[in-house]
Design a protein around this motif. Structure first.
Motif, PDB file in Angstrom:
ATOM      1  N   VAL A   1      -5.439  -2.211 -33.286  1.00 53.94           N
ATOM      2  CA  VAL A   1      -4.559  -2.443 -33.025  1.00 53.94           C
ATOM      3  C   VAL A   1      -4.832  -3.888 -32.336  1.00 53.94           C
ATOM      4  O   VAL A   1      -5.049  -4.411 -31.382  1.00 53.94           O
ATOM      5  CB  VAL A   1      -3.498  -1.448 -32.286  1.00 53.94           C
ATOM      6  N   ILE A   2      -3.453  -4.765 -33.020  1.00 54.48           N
ATOM      7  CA  ILE A   2      -3.842  -6.568 -32.002  1.00 54.48           C
ATOM      8  C   ILE A   2      -2.364  -6.578 -31.879  1.00 54.48           C
ATOM      9  O   ILE A   2      -2.763  -8.456 -31.122  1.00 54.48           O
ATOM     10  CB  ILE A   2      -4.060  -7.353 -33.997  1.00 54.48           C
ATOM     11  N   SER A   3      -1.715  -5.906 -30.852  1.00 58.04           N
ATOM     12  CA  SER A   3      -0.725  -6.442 -30.397  1.00 58.04           C
ATOM     13  C   SER A   3       0.391  -5.227 -29.667  1.00 58.04           C
ATOM     14  O   SER A   3      -0.861  -3.738 -29.908  1.00 58.04           O
ATOM     15  CB  SER A   3       0.950  -6.469 -31.354  1.00 58.04           C
ATOM     16  N   PRO A   4       0.930  -5.791 -28.693  1.00 50.28           N
ATOM     17  CA  PRO A   4       1.824  -4.110 -28.317  1.00 50.28           C
ATOM     18  C   PRO A   4       3.170  -4.358 -28.860  1.00 50.28           C
ATOM     19  O   PRO A   4       3.063  -4.574 -29.602  1.00 50.28           O
ATOM     20  CB  PRO A   4       2.109  -5.323 -26.102  1.00 50.28           C
ATOM     21  N   ASP A   5       3.531  -2.789 -28.346  1.00 51.88           N
ATOM     22  CA  ASP A   5       4.835  -2.494 -29.098  1.00 51.88           C
ATOM     23  C   ASP A   5       5.921  -3.953 -29.307  1.00 51.88           C
ATOM     24  O   ASP A   5       6.231  -4.361 -27.981  1.00 51.88           O
ATOM     25  CB  ASP A   5       5.596  -1.488 -28.646  1.00 51.88           C
ATOM     26  N   LEU A   6       6.113  -4.419 -29.906  1.00 53.37           N
ATOM     27  CA  LEU A   6       6.822  -5.138 -30.681  1.00 53.37           C
ATOM     28  C   LEU A   6       8.057  -4.959 -31.308  1.00 53.37           C
ATOM     29  O   LEU A   6       9.186  -5.590 -31.683  1.00 53.37           O
ATOM     30  CB  LEU A   6       5.833  -6.551 -31.361  1.00 53.37           C
ATOM     31  N   THR A   7       8.526  -4.095 -30.924  1.00 52.87           N
ATOM     32  CA  THR A   7      10.104  -3.522 -31.449  1.00 52.87           C
ATOM     33  C   THR A   7      11.165  -3.473 -30.236  1.00 52.87           C
ATOM     34  O   THR A   7      10.405  -3.716 -29.249  1.00 52.87           O
ATOM     35  CB  THR A   7      10.333  -1.958 -32.000  1.00 52.87           C
ATOM     36  N   ALA A   8      12.115  -3.038 -30.117  1.00 48.32           N
ATOM     37  CA  ALA A   8      13.380  -2.904 -28.836  1.00 48.32           C
ATOM     38  C   ALA A   8      12.617  -2.093 -28.213  1.00 48.32           C
ATOM     39  O   ALA A   8      13.061  -1.565 -26.963  1.00 48.32           O
ATOM     40  CB  ALA A   8      14.828  -3.478 -29.596  1.00 48.32           C
ATOM     41  N   ASN A   9      12.497  -1.101 -29.269  1.00 46.39           N
ATOM     42  CA  ASN A   9      11.451   0.592 -28.934  1.00 46.39           C
ATOM     43  C   ASN A   9      12.974   0.810 -27.563  1.00 46.39           C
ATOM     44  O   ASN A   9      13.098   1.559 -26.040  1.00 46.39           O
ATOM     45  CB  ASN A   9      10.669   1.105 -28.210  1.00 46.39           C
ATOM     46  N   ALA A  10      14.581   1.207 -27.972  1.00 44.16           N
ATOM     47  CA  ALA A  10      15.091   1.193 -26.684  1.00 44.16           C
ATOM     48  C   ALA A  10      15.362   3.509 -26.619  1.00 44.16           C
ATOM     49  O   ALA A  10      15.251   4.025 -27.655  1.00 44.16           O
ATOM     50  CB  ALA A  10      16.826   1.118 -27.454  1.00 44.16           C
ATOM     51  N   PRO A  11      15.571   4.139 -25.461  1.00 46.02           N
ATOM     52  CA  PRO A  11      14.591   4.696 -25.698  1.00 46.02           C
ATOM     53  C   PRO A  11      16.174   5.982 -26.563  1.00 46.02           C
ATOM     54  O   PRO A  11      15.431   7.107 -27.212  1.00 46.02           O
ATOM     55  CB  PRO A  11      14.419   5.116 -23.844  1.00 46.02           C
TER      56      PRO A  11
ATOM     57  N   LYS B   1      17.400   5.341 -28.602  1.00 45.33           N
ATOM     58  CA  LYS B   1      17.526   5.788 -30.272  1.00 45.33           C
ATOM     59  C   LYS B   1      15.869   6.657 -30.911  1.00 45.33           C
ATOM     60  O   LYS B   1      15.582   6.479 -31.879  1.00 45.33           O
ATOM     61  CB  LYS B   1      17.441   3.863 -31.216  1.00 45.33           C
ATOM     62  N   GLN B   2      15.252   6.844 -30.052  1.00 48.92           N
ATOM     63  CA  GLN B   2      13.699   7.728 -30.292  1.00 48.92           C
ATOM     64  C   GLN B   2      14.047   9.013 -30.595  1.00 48.92           C
ATOM     65  O   GLN B   2      14.213   9.581 -30.320  1.00 48.92           O
ATOM     66  CB  GLN B   2      13.297   7.724 -29.100  1.00 48.92           C
ATOM     67  N   GLN B   3      15.157   9.523 -31.340  1.00 49.21           N
ATOM     68  CA  GLN B   3      14.829  10.211 -32.136  1.00 49.21           C
ATOM     69  C   GLN B   3      14.161  11.287 -33.620  1.00 49.21           C
ATOM     70  O   GLN B   3      13.468  10.434 -34.058  1.00 49.21           O
ATOM     71  CB  GLN B   3      16.533  10.822 -33.093  1.00 49.21           C
ATOM     72  N   ILE B   4      13.944  12.294 -34.160  1.00 50.15           N
ATOM     73  CA  ILE B   4      13.397  12.538 -34.957  1.00 50.15           C
ATOM     74  C   ILE B   4      14.075  12.367 -36.214  1.00 50.15           C
ATOM     75  O   ILE B   4      15.405  13.133 -36.095  1.00 50.15           O
ATOM     76  CB  ILE B   4      12.985  14.268 -34.849  1.00 50.15           C
ATOM     77  N   SER B   5      13.317  11.649 -37.542  1.00 49.66           N
ATOM     78  CA  SER B   5      14.694  10.988 -38.352  1.00 49.66           C
ATOM     79  C   SER B   5      15.398  12.273 -39.260  1.00 49.66           C
ATOM     80  O   SER B   5      14.334  13.116 -39.911  1.00 49.66           O
ATOM     81  CB  SER B   5      14.207  10.087 -38.887  1.00 49.66           C
ATOM     82  N   GLY B   6      16.382  12.114 -39.132  1.00 52.95           N
ATOM     83  CA  GLY B   6      17.214  13.202 -40.165  1.00 52.95           C
ATOM     84  C   GLY B   6      17.717  14.629 -39.595  1.00 52.95           C
ATOM     85  O   GLY B   6      17.967  15.804 -39.787  1.00 52.95           O
TER      86      GLY B   6
ATOM     87  N   ASN C   1      12.197  -3.309 -37.458  1.00 47.35           N
ATOM     88  CA  ASN C   1      14.218  -3.148 -38.156  1.00 47.35           C
ATOM     89  C   ASN C   1      15.124  -3.192 -36.380  1.00 47.35           C
ATOM     90  O   ASN C   1      16.178  -1.939 -37.102  1.00 47.35           O
ATOM     91  CB  ASN C   1      13.408  -2.236 -38.808  1.00 47.35           C
ATOM     92  N   ASP C   2      14.725  -3.230 -35.673  1.00 50.68           N
ATOM     93  CA  ASP C   2      15.523  -3.081 -34.480  1.00 50.68           C
ATOM     94  C   ASP C   2      15.798  -3.891 -34.071  1.00 50.68           C
ATOM     95  O   ASP C   2      16.346  -3.714 -32.557  1.00 50.68           O
ATOM     96  CB  ASP C   2      15.448  -1.844 -33.915  1.00 50.68           C
TER      97      ASP C   2
END
Length: 221
Positions: A31-41, A43-48, A82-83
């Motif tokens: 792993v060569i980076s930290p989390d590079l997404t917006a990672n809004a809490p 929005k973190q749900q099980i897809s579908g 994608n966010d």
């Protein structure tokens, strides 16, 4: 996305919310980076869920969707999520900088990052937000490694205001010649995005999901 380094074919990158790198054809990854997404809490749900749980991972939010490594400058890597966020490293992943355009609305999908073959500081991004009900086209250009950005799609310079953008490519031989794929058709610019012209020819009106210029031939999907 999966990317083979243009500088070393033994180096392969793969993305989740992090950038991963292998130098032994996938036997081991770093792993060569930290989390590079917006990672809004929220929005973190099980897809579908709760009806049909997705097990493919395709629909997960806060995922890196685009990666590009400069062919002109070793150690320069760009990624887009994608966010919304876009990040850049210029020192071989020692440090990542958030270079997201300030006038890009949040939570858009960074579908494509195009690095110029003519100028190491120049890059283009194609973003779409139609899944959020925003059908505006978003193609941005930077000439200073993402410090500042110009919007190349104001809805009045050739690409319609209701044509979401999926991909942008710069011609490898002619600087300033751009190709843009939208949700409905194909466009060209001869002035580095200041104006666009339809290039539909006999193509059906269908999403142009990717473009590639190879040996002076234009291929599209």
């Amino acid at each position: 996305p999966i990317l083979v380094s243009p500088h070393d074919p033994q180096v392969i990158y793969h993305c989740s919310q992090y950038v991963h790198r292998t130098t032994n054809e996938g036997q081991t990854w770093t792993v060569i980076s930290p989390d590079l997404t917006a990672n809004a809490p929220d929005k973190q749900q099980i897809s579908g869920a709760p009806i049909t749980r997705d097990i493919t991972g395709e629909e997960f939010f806060s995922t890196l969707y685009a990666i590009a490594e400069s062919e002109l400058e070793v150690g320069v890597i760009w990624v887009g999520a994608n966010d919304g966020p876009i990040h850049l490293t210029r020192n071989a992943v020692k440090e990542w900088t958030n270079v997201t355009p300030k006038n890009l609305p949040p939570f858009g999908r960074v579908q494509h990052i195009e690095l110029s073959n003519h100028d190491p500081a120049k890059a283009y991004i194609a973003v779409y937000r139609y899944l959020l009900g925003d059908f505006s086209p978003y193609i941005f250009k930077t000439t200073d490694y993402g410090t500042t950005w110009s919007l190349l799609t104001d809805g009045q310079n050739g690409i319609p205001p209701d044509a979401p953008t999926r991909v942008v490519r710069e011609d490898p031989d002619r600087e300033g010649l751009l190709y843009a794929g939208t949700e409905t058709s194909l466009f060209l610019s001869f002035d580095d995005g200041k104006s666009w012209s339809a290039f539909q020819q006999n193509l059906p009106h269908t999403p142009i999901t990717d473009l590639k210029i190879h040996r002076k031939q234009l291929a599209l999907s």
